[in-house]
Design a protein around this motif. Structure first.
Motif, PDB file in Angstrom:
ATOM      1  N   ASN A  53      36.564  43.924  25.575  1.00  0.00           N
ATOM      2  CA  ASN A  53      37.682  44.574  24.868  1.00  0.00           C
ATOM      3  C   ASN A  53      37.998  45.946  25.452  1.00  0.00           C
ATOM      4  O   ASN A  53      38.282  46.893  24.725  1.00  0.00           O
ATOM      5  N   ALA A  54      37.974  46.054  26.772  1.00  0.00           N
ATOM      6  CA  ALA A  54      38.143  47.352  27.426  1.00  0.00           C
ATOM      7  C   ALA A  54      39.524  47.960  27.229  1.00  0.00           C
ATOM      8  O   ALA A  54      39.684  49.180  27.321  1.00  0.00           O
ATOM      9  N   ALA A  55      40.528  47.137  26.984  1.00  0.00           N
ATOM     10  CA  ALA A  55      41.902  47.607  26.789  1.00  0.00           C
ATOM     11  C   ALA A  55      42.396  48.464  27.948  1.00  0.00           C
ATOM     12  O   ALA A  55      43.219  49.354  27.783  1.00  0.00           O
ATOM     13  N   GLY A  56      41.885  48.172  29.146  1.00  0.00           N
ATOM     14  CA  GLY A  56      42.337  48.886  30.333  1.00  0.00           C
ATOM     15  C   GLY A  56      41.794  50.294  30.478  1.00  0.00           C
ATOM     16  O   GLY A  56      42.196  51.015  31.385  1.00  0.00           O
ATOM     17  N   LEU A  57      40.861  50.682  29.624  1.00  0.00           N
ATOM     18  CA  LEU A  57      40.387  52.073  29.599  1.00  0.00           C
ATOM     19  C   LEU A  57      39.133  52.313  30.421  1.00  0.00           C
ATOM     20  O   LEU A  57      38.784  53.460  30.710  1.00  0.00           O
ATOM     21  N   HIS A  58      38.428  51.242  30.790  1.00  0.00           N
ATOM     22  CA  HIS A  58      37.197  51.436  31.559  1.00  0.00           C
ATOM     23  C   HIS A  58      36.798  50.153  32.285  1.00  0.00           C
ATOM     24  O   HIS A  58      37.255  49.055  31.960  1.00  0.00           O
ATOM     25  N   ASP A  59      35.931  50.316  33.257  1.00  0.00           N
ATOM     26  CA  ASP A  59      35.333  49.207  33.994  1.00  0.00           C
ATOM     27  C   ASP A  59      34.088  48.748  33.242  1.00  0.00           C
ATOM     28  O   ASP A  59      33.821  49.199  32.128  1.00  0.00           O
ATOM     29  N   THR A  60      33.309  47.853  33.843  1.00  0.00           N
ATOM     30  CA  THR A  60      32.040  47.434  33.266  1.00  0.00           C
ATOM     31  C   THR A  60      31.046  47.154  34.374  1.00  0.00           C
ATOM     32  O   THR A  60      31.439  46.790  35.501  1.00  0.00           O
ATOM     33  N   ASP A  61      29.767  47.334  34.064  1.00  0.00           N
ATOM     34  CA  ASP A  61      28.713  46.991  35.011  1.00  0.00           C
ATOM     35  C   ASP A  61      28.196  45.572  34.802  1.00  0.00           C
ATOM     36  O   ASP A  61      27.325  45.109  35.540  1.00  0.00           O
ATOM     37  N   VAL A  62      28.730  44.871  33.807  1.00  0.00           N
ATOM     38  CA  VAL A  62      28.263  43.521  33.493  1.00  0.00           C
ATOM     39  C   VAL A  62      28.911  42.530  34.458  1.00  0.00           C
ATOM     40  O   VAL A  62      30.126  42.332  34.451  1.00  0.00           O
ATOM     41  N   VAL A  63      28.083  41.920  35.296  1.00  0.00           N
ATOM     42  CA  VAL A  63      28.552  40.941  36.275  1.00  0.00           C
ATOM     43  C   VAL A  63      27.779  39.641  36.056  1.00  0.00           C
ATOM     44  O   VAL A  63      26.549  39.618  36.167  1.00  0.00           O
ATOM     45  N   TYR A  64      28.479  38.565  35.747  1.00  0.00           N
ATOM     46  CA  TYR A  64      27.836  37.269  35.525  1.00  0.00           C
ATOM     47  C   TYR A  64      27.669  36.542  36.853  1.00  0.00           C
ATOM     48  O   TYR A  64      28.570  36.551  37.700  1.00  0.00           O
ATOM     49  N   VAL A  65      26.518  35.908  37.024  1.00  0.00           N
ATOM     50  CA  VAL A  65      26.219  35.160  38.240  1.00  0.00           C
ATOM     51  C   VAL A  65      25.963  33.713  37.844  1.00  0.00           C
ATOM     52  O   VAL A  65      25.157  33.441  36.944  1.00  0.00           O
ATOM     53  N   ASP A  66      26.629  32.786  38.501  1.00  0.00           N
ATOM     54  CA  ASP A  66      26.589  31.404  38.016  1.00  0.00           C
ATOM     55  C   ASP A  66      25.260  30.692  38.246  1.00  0.00           C
ATOM     56  O   ASP A  66      25.047  29.596  37.721  1.00  0.00           O
ATOM     57  N   ILE A  67      24.347  31.274  39.005  1.00  0.00           N
ATOM     58  CA  ILE A  67      23.023  30.668  39.135  1.00  0.00           C
ATOM     59  C   ILE A  67      22.082  31.128  38.032  1.00  0.00           C
ATOM     60  O   ILE A  67      20.908  30.743  38.022  1.00  0.00           O
ATOM     61  N   ASN A  68      22.591  31.931  37.100  1.00  0.00           N
ATOM     62  CA  ASN A  68      21.804  32.389  35.957  1.00  0.00           C
ATOM     63  C   ASN A  68      22.374  31.801  34.670  1.00  0.00           C
ATOM     64  O   ASN A  68      23.131  32.466  33.954  1.00  0.00           O
ATOM     65  N   PRO A  69      22.059  30.548  34.349  1.00  0.00           N
ATOM     66  CA  PRO A  69      22.646  29.916  33.160  1.00  0.00           C
ATOM     67  C   PRO A  69      22.302  30.642  31.867  1.00  0.00           C
ATOM     68  O   PRO A  69      23.072  30.571  30.908  1.00  0.00           O
ATOM     69  N   GLU A  70      21.176  31.353  31.837  1.00  0.00           N
ATOM     70  CA  GLU A  70      20.787  32.060  30.613  1.00  0.00           C
ATOM     71  C   GLU A  70      21.830  33.101  30.220  1.00  0.00           C
ATOM     72  O   GLU A  70      22.123  33.281  29.033  1.00  0.00           O
TER      73      GLU A  70
END
Length: 347
Positions: free
Chosen positions: A128-145
Motif C-alpha cells: 500500500n505504498a501509494a507511490g510514496l516509497h520503495d520497499t526492500d521486500v523482494v520475493y524469489v520464486d524458489i522460496n515457496p515459504e
C-alpha cells in the motif's frame, strides 16, 4: 505409468487454450502454432467472437465459441485435454474451479495426471505504498515459504491457492506463471489477422488516464517499483515451460511451481515522466512532468491507488529452465512513445 511415457505414447497432445484473443494469449498461441511438434498437437481454443473463431479454424485450431463463464462447457472441454493453458482469467474463482473439475474428471477417467499452466500476476505481491516509497521486500520464486506467507486477500491469491491445491491432491500438475508489467506492442500473425489484442493493460491504462485529464499523471510521487517483461519474451517463457512440462515430469510444480517472469525493474515516476513528456510534445498535455492523480482520479481511472504499489520479485525458476530474456528497463521506456501514439490514434 510415468507422465512422460504416457504422453509419448499418445498420437496427439490435446491442448485446451483459454485467452487466444488476448495480449498474452495471442503470442503464446502463436508459439504453439509455430512449434516444431505442431503436428502432434490438437488445440482447442475458447473464443467469444464468432468471426474470430472462424479465422482460428482456418489456422487449424478448433475454436469453440464460448467463455470461461460457460462452466459446464469448460469442464467438458478440459476433461478431454492432456494440457490446459489459461492466459485469460486470474481472478474468477468459479471459472478456475470449472477448469479444475475438468482436470479431475480427466484424471479420474484416464489415470493420467494432466498439465495445467495458469496465468496469475505479480499483483499478488503488492503493498500500500501509494507511490510514496520503495520497499526492500523482494520475493524469489524458489522460496515457496515466502509466497505462502501472502495473505489470502491479496489479488489473484484465492485462485492461485485453488490451483496449487489441485496439484497437492494429485489430479493435476500445476504451473503458475506470474507476469509483471508487460510492455511492447505485440506483433505476429494472430494480431495481424485481428484475432488478438496488441496492447497490454498497465502502461496503456496510465496513458489513457493521462490523456483524458490532459496531463501526464502518477500515483503519489511515483517512488514505487515494479518488475517488467517484454511481451514476446514472456511468450517465449511459456513455450519453454510448456516443453519442460511435457518432457520432464519433475519440472517444479504445485507449491514449487510458481514462476515469476521478470527481467528487471522500473520506477513508476520514470515511466510517468516518459509518457508525460511524449503527451506534452504531441500537444496532449499541459506540461512535460507528471502531476499526482487526485484520490478521485485514481478511483475513477484505476479503481484505487494500486498503480502506486510496490511489486518486487526475482525470476530464478524461469532462468533455470533456460529462459534468457534481454529486454530491460531501457526497452520499456523506449516502448512508450509508440504506445502513446497508438492510443491517440484509437481515440
Amino acid at each position: 505409468m510415468e507422465r512422460g511415457s504416457l504422453m509419448s505414447s499418445l498420437t496427439k497432445t490435446h491442448i485446451f487454450f483459454a485467452g487466444a484473443t488476448g495480449y498474452i494469449g495471442g503470442s503464446v498461441l502463436q508459439h504453439l502454432l509455430d512449434h516444431p511438434k505442431r503436428d502432434t498437437f490438437q488445440i482447442t481454443a475458447l473464443v467469444r467472437n464468432v468471426d474470430k473463431a472462424k479465422v482460428l479454424n482456418t489456422l487449424g485450431v478448433n475454436a469453440v465459441v464460448a467463455s470461461l463463464l460457460d462452466f459446464d462447457n469448460v469442464t467438458e472441454l478440459v476433461a478431454a485435454s492432456n494440457v490446459v493453458i489459461n492466459t485469460a482469467e486470474s481472478d474468477n474463482l468459479d471459472a478456475i474451479k470449472a477448469i479444475l473439475r475438468g482436470l479431475k474428471s480427466h484424471h479420474d477417467k484416464t489415470g493420467e495426471v494432466p498439465i495445467y499452466i495458469h496465468t496469475s500476476g505479480t499483483g499478488v505481491l503488492v503493498d500500500n505504498a501509494a507511490g510514496l516509497h520503495d520497499t526492500d521486500v523482494v520475493y524469489v520464486d524458489i522460496n515457496p515459504e515466502t509466497i505462502e506467507s501472502l495473505p489470502e486477500t491479496a489479488p489473484h491469491r484465492s485462485v492461485d491457492l485453488a490451483v496449487v491445491s489441485a496439484d497437492r491432491e494429485g489430479y493435476a500438475r500445476t504451473y503458475i506463471v506470474l507476469p509483471p508489467t508487460i510492455f511492447g506492442i505485440a506483433t505476429g500473425k494472430l494480431y495481424d489477422l485481428g484475432i488478438s489484442n496488441r496492447h497490454s493493460i498497465q502502461i496503456p491504462i496510465a496513458i489513457k488516464a493521462s490523456l483524458d485529464r490532459g496531463q501526464g499523471g502518477v500515483i503519489g510521487e511515483g517512488k514505487n517499483t515494479w518488475p517488467l517483461v517484454q511481451i514476446h519474451e514472456l511468450a517465449e517463457f511459456y513455450k519453454i515451460l510448456f516443453d519442460a512440462t511435457l518432457s520432464d515430469p519433475s519440472t517444479p510444480h504445485g507449491r514449487e511451481g510458481y514462476y515469476f517472469a521478470e527481467n528487471g525493474e522500473y520506477k513508476l515516476h520514470d515511466l510517468a515522466k516518459t509518457y508525460s513528456r511524449v503527451l506534452y510534445d504531441l500537444g496532449k498535455g499541459r506540461g512535460p512532468d507528471p502531476t499526482p492523480f487526485t484520490t478521485e482520479e485514481a478511483q475513477k481511472y484505476f479503481g484505487g491507488p494500486w498503480l502506486g504499489s510496490n511489486s518486487r520479485c526475482k525470476a530464478v525458476r524461469a532462468r533455470r529452465l533456460g529462459w534468457k530474456p534481454t529486454r530491460t528497463t531501457k526497452d520499456l521506456l523506449e516502448s512508450v512513445p509508440p504506445e502513446v501514439e497508438a492510443i491517440i490514434l484509437q481515440k
